[in-house]
Design an enzyme around this catalytic site. Structure first.
Site, short mmCIF file in Angstrom:
data_model
loop_
_atom_site.label_atom_id
_atom_site.label_comp_id
_atom_site.label_asym_id
_atom_site.label_seq_id
_atom_site.Cartn_x
_atom_site.Cartn_y
_atom_site.Cartn_z
N GLY A 112 0.82 -1.21 0.00
CA GLY A 112 0.00 0.00 0.00
C GLY A 112 0.85 1.26 0.00
O GLY A 112 1.63 1.50 -0.91
N LYS A 132 3.23 -10.25 -4.37
CA LYS A 132 4.03 -9.13 -3.81
C LYS A 132 5.48 -9.54 -3.55
O LYS A 132 6.41 -8.79 -3.89
CB LYS A 132 3.36 -8.63 -2.53
#
Length: 429
Positions: free
Chosen positions: A135, A206
């Site tokens: 994020g 990720k």
């Protein structure tokens, strides 16, 4: 040149897209290098869906590819998601047209990053994806820019807020996985189909990106070893705590002379370790370099504000007109890393057995492990109400996974074992 107006097209108007539109409308001149942004077009699945931001004065495109190719768009932002389909088509269209692209799409970069990097570099335009990992916490920039003067050995941490929230709440409330997942879905922490998150696939996307940035290779998502949190039982959380550990979904990438081992799996982390302290929906990451040593970062891994901030930071980077390789090396030099056979990996382990209540069981288990070459570190036997048998938990010293697997198969076949032994690794971080 940097004081020009940048016309921005945004595809995908979910939580992050709406947050970005609001920020850019409130602060069009936010970029430190000067220049202004102006949203000139948007695209999403539904035009009429209620949104916190008024889009009635913006050009609407049903097709994100048409938005990417619009002559009124200088910079394309992709927030649709998904490794293929409209997201990939629109990003390719924008790059082919020589337009910079900013994306938050981890699946796209993890699975097609090398080919998209080659396209971006051939056209001489940036492709930036800070918001794809952690994020608003700048893990990508740290590895892509700040660590280029070092040789990174490993990256490891908590990269999925949904799983972290579920494991935290299971421990806090003494509740089972299914109950907490249902609550997480109601609160919006988990999707209606939570497979990408709880199955470990989101974290694997990720860590595949971080491994590519850390080790100067192409993302190799197909080589990641992935285990999610669906099988983590409340009993394991409680037993681990009694042993001084907390269970976390750990994503890790380790480089050795043999290659790179990328894996996602539930792991035991010592209660006093920083990763054990990162609760709720937080993300956290350790980066270990040869010269710098260990760096630890922690922050919100999702949400409108943090993720939109990361997208905006990438837009600001584009506005400086700086051009650099998408990953740590030019796309033509990127090769997929060599995967390491996980069975050769050494780690300490947590093993839970459910056995019949009869004499000699503990001695038989100890003997089987000793003969296989597995050394026991600690041992815990705890009667559990309403259990069909007696749970026995033990932790081992570091052992090759191939050796441990063989021992577990032997124990599982014993007549006193009531269900398949449960294995969790103890994190080496």
């Amino acid at each position: 040149m940097s004081h020009r107006e940048w016309r921005v097209g945004v595809a995908g108007l979910g939580t992050v897209g709406a947050g970005l539109l609001k920020f850019l409308s409130d602060r069009p001149d936010f970029a430190p290098a000067g220049g202004r942004t102006r949203i000139t077009g948007v695209s999403a699945r539904s035009r009429s869906r209620p949104r916190p931001f008024d889009i009635s004065n913006l050009a609407w495109f049903d097709d994100p590819v048409a938005l990417a190719l619009s002559p009124d768009v200088d910079l394309f932002v992709e927030l649709i998601g998904g490794s293929d389909g409209p997201a990939k088509a629109a990003v390719e269209a924008a790059l082919n047209a020589g337009k910079p692209v900013v994306t938050a799409n981890k699946a796209l970069i993890a699975e097609h990053g090398a080919e998209l990097a080659a396209l971006a570099e051939a056209k001489g335009v940036p492709l930036l994806f800070e918001a794809a990992v952690m994020g608003g916490t700048p893990a990508v920039k740290m590895l892509r820019e700040a660590m280029v003067g070092d040789d990174v050995r490993s990256v490891a941490g908590i990269l999925n807020g949904t799983c972290n929230y579920i494991l935290t709440e299971m421990e806090r409330g003494g509740r089972a996985f299914a109950e907490v997942l249902g609550e997480a879905q109601k609160l919006g922490y988990a999707e209606s189909d939570p497979t990408m998150d709880v199955g470990g696939f989101d974290a694997a996307h990720k860590i595949s990106i971080l491994a590519a940035l850390a080790f100067g290779c192409a993302p190799n998502y197909a080589a990641a070893e992935i285990e999610g949190v669906e099988q983590v039982a409340l009993l394991d959380i409680q037993m681990a705590r009694d042993l001084g550990y907390r269970i976390k979904l750990i994503a890790s990438a380790d480089r050795s002379p043999d290659g790179v081992l990328v894996r996602v799996h539930p792991s035991l982390v010592a209660l006093d370790h920083p990763l054990a302290q990162a609760g709720g929906a937080l993300n956290a990451l350790f980066i270990e370099g040869e010269r710098i040593g260990r760096i630890y970062i922690q922050g919100p891994g999702a949400g409108a504000g943090p993720t939109a901030a990361a997208v905006a930071a990438d837009i600001a980077d584009v506005m400086t007109l700086a051009v650099r390789p998408v990953f740590q090396k030019p796309a033509g030099d990127l090769k997929p890393f060599t995967p390491v056979d996980p069975s050769r990996s050494m780690s300490r382990a947590y093993l839970r057995l459910l056995v019949k209540e009869q004499p000699g069981v503990i001695a038989a288990v100890s003997e089987t492990l000793a003969e296989a070459g597995v050394s026991i570190e600690s041992f815990l036997q705890k009667p559990v109400e309403e259990a069909q048998g007696v749970p026995i938990v033990l932790t081992t010293h570091a052992v090759a996974e191939s050796v441990l697997s063989k021992a577990i198969e032997q124990i599982a076949a014993a007549p006193f074992v009531l269900e398949r032994p449960r294995l969790l690794r103890i994190a080496r971080i």
